[in-house]
Scaffold this active site. Structure first.
Site, short mmCIF file in Angstrom:
data_model
loop_
_atom_site.label_atom_id
_atom_site.label_comp_id
_atom_site.label_asym_id
_atom_site.label_seq_id
_atom_site.Cartn_x
_atom_site.Cartn_y
_atom_site.Cartn_z
N GLU A 81 0.77 -1.10 0.14
CA GLU A 81 0.59 -0.64 0.05
C GLU A 81 0.70 1.02 0.23
OE1 GLU A 81 -3.09 0.20 -0.38
OE2 GLU A 81 -3.60 -2.13 -0.39
N HIS B 140 2.75 -11.38 16.92
CA HIS B 140 3.67 -11.94 17.12
C HIS B 140 5.28 -12.26 16.64
CE1 HIS B 140 4.89 -16.08 17.81
NE2 HIS B 140 4.12 -16.69 18.99
N LYS C 66 8.30 -13.33 26.51
CA LYS C 66 8.39 -12.19 25.05
C LYS C 66 8.73 -10.83 26.18
CE LYS C 66 5.74 -15.75 22.65
NZ LYS C 66 4.81 -15.62 21.45
#
Length: 390
Positions: A141, A292, A333
């Site tokens: 885009e 993620h 994480k």
């Protein structure tokens, strides 16, 4: 009986009074009072946004996100004590002040379709982020907008009528299908050149190398990836085929087969960006793959030091997008002592304001105080003007 009834009524009233007016324990000494902006002071947007922190609800989370990003920008290795594992030359004050937070920026494709693209471009143009992760749509885009415009529409436009008119709807935005024709015409010669270099020079193409090359080829300072190319900011897109770019690669495979994109090399590079970083911060707009991918890379270093999530998803369905930062802590994480916040908000409303209160404020303060920095900014703006005229 009448006296007994009166006594019972009094007792009931006293019990009700006790129930209503339960005695409060003292608030903590550092408790913050709720207070919003007083427009009797005039209209001062900086002060207005500053009061979000004490306004409550998602305004407070927005205020915490400002603090978290400023913490990312403020940190240097000099803030940490020496631990005896430093290599030669890494103990000097000058070196340690030069090592800053490695900032990972992730965003979904709709952010490039809408006006948030310009905020992201600003960050890439002035090297405020170190690693970028996007979906395929978030890559293509940007380039398509350099070739043709996207237009405002309406959420309620009829899908059948739009299809018959060759117009594609993204929320309340309209992308004429001719834009993708122009994209194909621009893209195919580049894919031919990439295949030629693969065959003749042994170039091993990866999605990130491809995006780097496209940023070079677009040669337009309106483009996010032009600046990522100019500033050597790696852009990772593990699902590069999931969009119009994938369509182009598919059609190209019939016309001129053989192009290979190696995702194994990219996952090595992505994970090493985090694994070898001294300190990391994550800013993630949206969820799913980009969220993620960045979080998982930071698992390789036992978690990020700072995290800001912006999306509207809820966690009741177990989705990655809906997960709060604390869930990422459970996976390693995000570090257990990290500064993190999730802002439940639609990103077009809040991300430009977040950039304004952090990166942009610092940039313009620096250019105001440094003639060289101001000159560099003027040079970039001049390049953009020349490109538009061309």
């Amino acid at each position: 009986v009448e006296i007994a009834t009166q006594l019972q009524t009094i007792t009931m009233a006293e019990q009700s009074h006790e129930a209503v007016f339960v005695e409060s324990k003292a608030m903590a000494e550092d408790a913050v009072s709720v207070k919003g902006y007083d427009f009797n002071q005039g209209i001062d947007y900086d002060k207005l946004l500053g009061t979000y922190l004490t306004s409550g609800f998602q305004a407070t989370n927005f205020g915490k996100a400002i603090k978290c990003i400023n913490s990312m920008l403020d940190w240097t290795l000099a803030d940490e004590p020496l631990d005896g594992t430093e290599d030669e030359g890494e103990t000097t004050e000058e070196f340690r002040k030069s090592v800053k937070t490695k900032i990972f920026l992730g965003y979904t494709s709709n952010m490039m379709s809408c006006g948030v693209r310009e905020s992201i471009r600003f960050l890439a143009q002035h090297k405020f982020v170190d690693v970028m992760v996007s979906t395929a749509g978030g890559v293509e885009e940007d380039f398509i907008k350099c070739l043709a415009d996207t237009y405002l529409g309406d959420f309620h436009l009829d899908g059948k009528e739009l299809r018959l008119a060759g117009k594609n709807r993204i929320g309340n935005l309209i992308v004429p299908n001719d834009n993708y024709v122009k994209f194909e015409q621009w893209m195919m010669p580049i894919l031919d050149a990439m295949l030629k270099e693969q065959k003749e020079e042994g170039v091993l193409w990866t999605p990130s190398k491809m995006i780097h090359r496209l940023g070079k080829e677009i040669d337009n300072p309106d483009s996010v990836y032009y600046w990522a190319y100019k500033n050597n900011i790696p852009v990772f897109c593990p699902a590069i085929t999931d969009g119009s770019i994938g369509d182009m690669i598919y059609f190209h495979s019939f016309k001129n087969p053989g192009l290979v994109l190696d995702i194994v090399e990219d996952i090595r590079q992505m994970n090493m960006q985090a694994a070898f970083a001294k300190h990391t911060g994550m800013i993630i707009i949206g969820g799913g793959l980009v969220k993620h991918h960045i979080c998982n890379a930071n698992l390789m270093r036992n978690g990020a030091n700072h995290a800001v999530f912006i999306n509207t998803a809820q966690e009741f369905d177990g989705s990655d997008a809906g997960a709060r930062p604390d869930e990422a802590v459970s996976w390693g994480k995000i570090r257990m002592d990290a500064e993190s916040v999730k802002v439940y908000a639609e990103a077009t409303l809040v991300f430009p304001l977040l950039v304004a209160q952090t990166f942009a404020k610092r940039h313009h303060a620096k250019t105001a105080s440094s003639p060289k920095a101001a000159e560099a900014t003027e040079s970039s703006e001049s390049a953009a003007s020349v490109s538009k005229e061309a």
